[in-house]
Design a protein around this motif. Structure first.
Motif, PDB file in Angstrom:
ATOM      1  N   UNK A   1      28.417 -14.319 146.287  1.00  8.54           N
ATOM      2  CA  UNK A   1      27.442 -14.843 145.880  1.00  8.54           C
ATOM      3  C   UNK A   1      26.752 -13.439 145.923  1.00  8.54           C
ATOM      4  N   UNK A   2      26.857 -12.216 146.310  1.00  3.42           N
ATOM      5  CA  UNK A   2      27.197 -11.502 146.229  1.00  3.42           C
ATOM      6  C   UNK A   2      26.684 -10.267 145.267  1.00  3.42           C
ATOM      7  N   UNK A   3      25.343 -10.092 144.429  1.00  3.27           N
ATOM      8  CA  UNK A   3      25.611  -9.364 143.072  1.00  3.27           C
ATOM      9  C   UNK A   3      25.092  -7.961 143.312  1.00  3.27           C
ATOM     10  N   UNK A   4      25.210  -7.535 142.530  1.00  7.88           N
ATOM     11  CA  UNK A   4      24.432  -6.104 142.995  1.00  7.88           C
ATOM     12  C   UNK A   4      23.134  -5.765 141.810  1.00  7.88           C
ATOM     13  N   UNK A   5      23.295  -6.770 140.618  1.00  7.50           N
ATOM     14  CA  UNK A   5      21.807  -7.042 139.940  1.00  7.50           C
ATOM     15  C   UNK A   5      22.298  -8.226 139.834  1.00  7.50           C
ATOM     16  N   UNK A   6      19.846  -9.087 139.844  1.00  5.27           N
ATOM     17  CA  UNK A   6      19.712 -10.373 139.601  1.00  5.27           C
ATOM     18  C   UNK A   6      19.079 -10.586 139.789  1.00  5.27           C
ATOM     19  N   UNK A   7      18.736 -11.099 138.198  1.00  7.64           N
ATOM     20  CA  UNK A   7      17.266 -11.060 137.503  1.00  7.64           C
ATOM     21  C   UNK A   7      17.323 -12.987 137.223  1.00  7.64           C
ATOM     22  N   UNK A   8      16.365 -13.676 138.032  1.00  7.42           N
ATOM     23  CA  UNK A   8      15.956 -14.770 137.706  1.00  7.42           C
ATOM     24  C   UNK A   8      14.898 -15.055 136.650  1.00  7.42           C
ATOM     25  N   UNK A   9      15.459 -14.996 135.507  1.00  6.91           N
ATOM     26  CA  UNK A   9      13.920 -15.427 134.498  1.00  6.91           C
ATOM     27  C   UNK A   9      13.501 -14.372 133.890  1.00  6.91           C
ATOM     28  N   UNK A  10      12.871 -14.665 133.066  1.00  6.98           N
ATOM     29  CA  UNK A  10      12.502 -13.475 131.807  1.00  6.98           C
ATOM     30  C   UNK A  10      11.124 -12.805 133.273  1.00  6.98           C
ATOM     31  N   UNK A  11      10.591 -12.750 133.403  1.00  9.68           N
ATOM     32  CA  UNK A  11       9.877 -12.133 134.213  1.00  9.68           C
ATOM     33  C   UNK A  11      10.503 -11.083 135.205  1.00  9.68           C
ATOM     34  N   UNK A  12      11.175 -11.186 135.635  1.00 14.46           N
ATOM     35  CA  UNK A  12      12.001 -10.836 136.923  1.00 14.46           C
ATOM     36  C   UNK A  12      13.111  -9.896 135.776  1.00 14.46           C
ATOM     37  N   UNK A  13      13.040  -9.346 135.189  1.00  9.85           N
ATOM     38  CA  UNK A  13      13.521  -9.060 133.972  1.00  9.85           C
ATOM     39  C   UNK A  13      13.025  -8.148 133.559  1.00  9.85           C
ATOM     40  N   UNK A  14      11.552  -8.193 132.654  1.00  6.94           N
ATOM     41  CA  UNK A  14      10.372  -7.610 132.513  1.00  6.94           C
ATOM     42  C   UNK A  14      10.095  -6.426 133.529  1.00  6.94           C
ATOM     43  N   UNK A  15      10.600  -6.988 134.954  1.00  4.09           N
ATOM     44  CA  UNK A  15       9.499  -6.307 135.868  1.00  4.09           C
ATOM     45  C   UNK A  15      10.919  -5.155 136.164  1.00  4.09           C
ATOM     46  N   UNK A  16      12.221  -5.321 136.201  1.00  2.00           N
ATOM     47  CA  UNK A  16      12.866  -4.154 136.355  1.00  2.00           C
ATOM     48  C   UNK A  16      13.520  -3.710 134.974  1.00  2.00           C
ATOM     49  N   UNK A  17      12.648  -3.571 134.052  1.00  2.00           N
ATOM     50  CA  UNK A  17      12.698  -3.152 132.555  1.00  2.00           C
ATOM     51  C   UNK A  17      11.477  -2.183 133.053  1.00  2.00           C
ATOM     52  N   UNK A  18      10.247  -2.595 133.840  1.00  2.00           N
ATOM     53  CA  UNK A  18       9.257  -1.788 133.872  1.00  2.00           C
ATOM     54  C   UNK A  18       9.533  -0.819 134.605  1.00  2.00           C
ATOM     55  N   UNK A  19      10.290  -1.099 135.686  1.00  2.00           N
ATOM     56  CA  UNK A  19      10.368  -0.734 137.298  1.00  2.00           C
ATOM     57  C   UNK A  19      11.577   0.884 136.930  1.00  2.00           C
TER      58      UNK A  19
END
Lengths: 153, 153, 153
Positions: free
Chosen positions: A48-66
């Motif tokens: 289940x190892x993932x190099x990138x993982x986002x669960x839900x839109x909020x986490x995705x937006x956080x990632x882009x903000x970062x």
């Protein structure tokens, strides 16, 4: 025709990223949508190892903000090539679709290379007449993943 | 729509190879189907030289068996990119179709490169409602063909 | 279906160039059609600098004639990969379409590389039942443009 709608979804998704309109990237997902990037090796062995993982839109937006704030990586852009789009199953309320892809990365100074290639495994749902990713799994052919995986694929 | 059916054929063919389900490769051909790989240079000069040649499903299955048994090549996988799919003629009982393609090869250690690119020239027939290759000719742009052409394109 | 007609236009255009049938290249444009190649950097900053510019079919034909006569470049061929074809607007008499592309270049000795990738922005019109480019703008992702841009993309 469903195939052409799926094509359009993939094309808009790819061009949104390639145009650096990353703030719109989460909008391609259902509110509780998942996004993962893994390698073929891990995928094949059920890890289940993932190099990138986002669960839900909020986490995705956080990632882009970062990504926008940190901005410590060398600027680069992607050019997505999508191919062999295939609807595997559309009988249920979800559509299972797969596609081959390659991403050509161009660094600020102009240097180009194949950054990644592989397969996307998508579960797609229709919400208010719009197709959205409920689960997008990106499987990379190579185990050598550039440390520079900052922009989603 | 015939174009979408041809698209689907190409997509399934590509992903079957890319997924290493090579035993299913011959099933994409008519029983007496032909498969050839040649270079643009030979193709242009009318030479019949082929770097890979199979006449009939049996010969294709033999080739895959040999590849599995010998297994002396460095493991690698393909990622097919297919593009510019074009139906040249569909008036007869056969469909003549062409497509551009590139194959990105990933070695076991992760090294990636463009392994081959060029054009496929296909004669496709319908047998029991399924589209099958009667003749698939793969023309490579490059004359430098890697000795590692073990997996079909 | 308009999307499939646009697909066919792109496919024929790409294969005409890839097959070195360059004399037919101007026929894909309206008589007063424009063709430009620029970089993403120039495109983004609104600069009108173009590395290749043709205004009208006559200028295109002149360009091909010059290329055939001069013939001082090292022979090479292109393999176009077109992807993410998207109709942005088709309400007016013109169709606005975009696509991602990559061009793999193969030199005479067989050496292959990604020559260019990026986006095409097209305005397409229908003349006597045939789709033609009224304006084709090719935007390259890289600022490092090979001096060897002799064949149109």
């Amino acid at each position: 025709m469903l195939r052409l709608r799926i094509d359009a979804l993939y094309a808009e998704y790819a061009q949104t990223i390639d145009d650096d309109r990353l703030e719109s990237w989460p909008e391609f997902f259902a509110a509780d949508g998942k996004y993962r990037v893994t390698t073929r090796e891990n995928f094949g062995s059920g890890l289940a190892l993932a190099m990138m993982y986002c669960d839900g839109r909020g986490m995705m937006s956080d990632r882009i903000s970062a990504l926008r704030l940190a901005n410590i990586y060398e600027p680069h852009v992607y050019c997505h090539l999508t191919s062999s789009v295939r609807i595997v199953d559309s009988a249920l309320k979800e559509i299972n679709a797969q596609a081959n892809f390659a991403v050509i990365r161009t660094m600020q100074e102009g240097e180009q290379s194949i950054f990644a290639c592989g397969r996307t495994y998508d579960r797609i749902v229709e919400v208010d007449g719009r197709l959205l990713f409920k689960d997008r799994l990106v499987v990379l052919d190579s185990r050598q993943v550039d440390t520079l995986l900052v922009i989603p694929i």
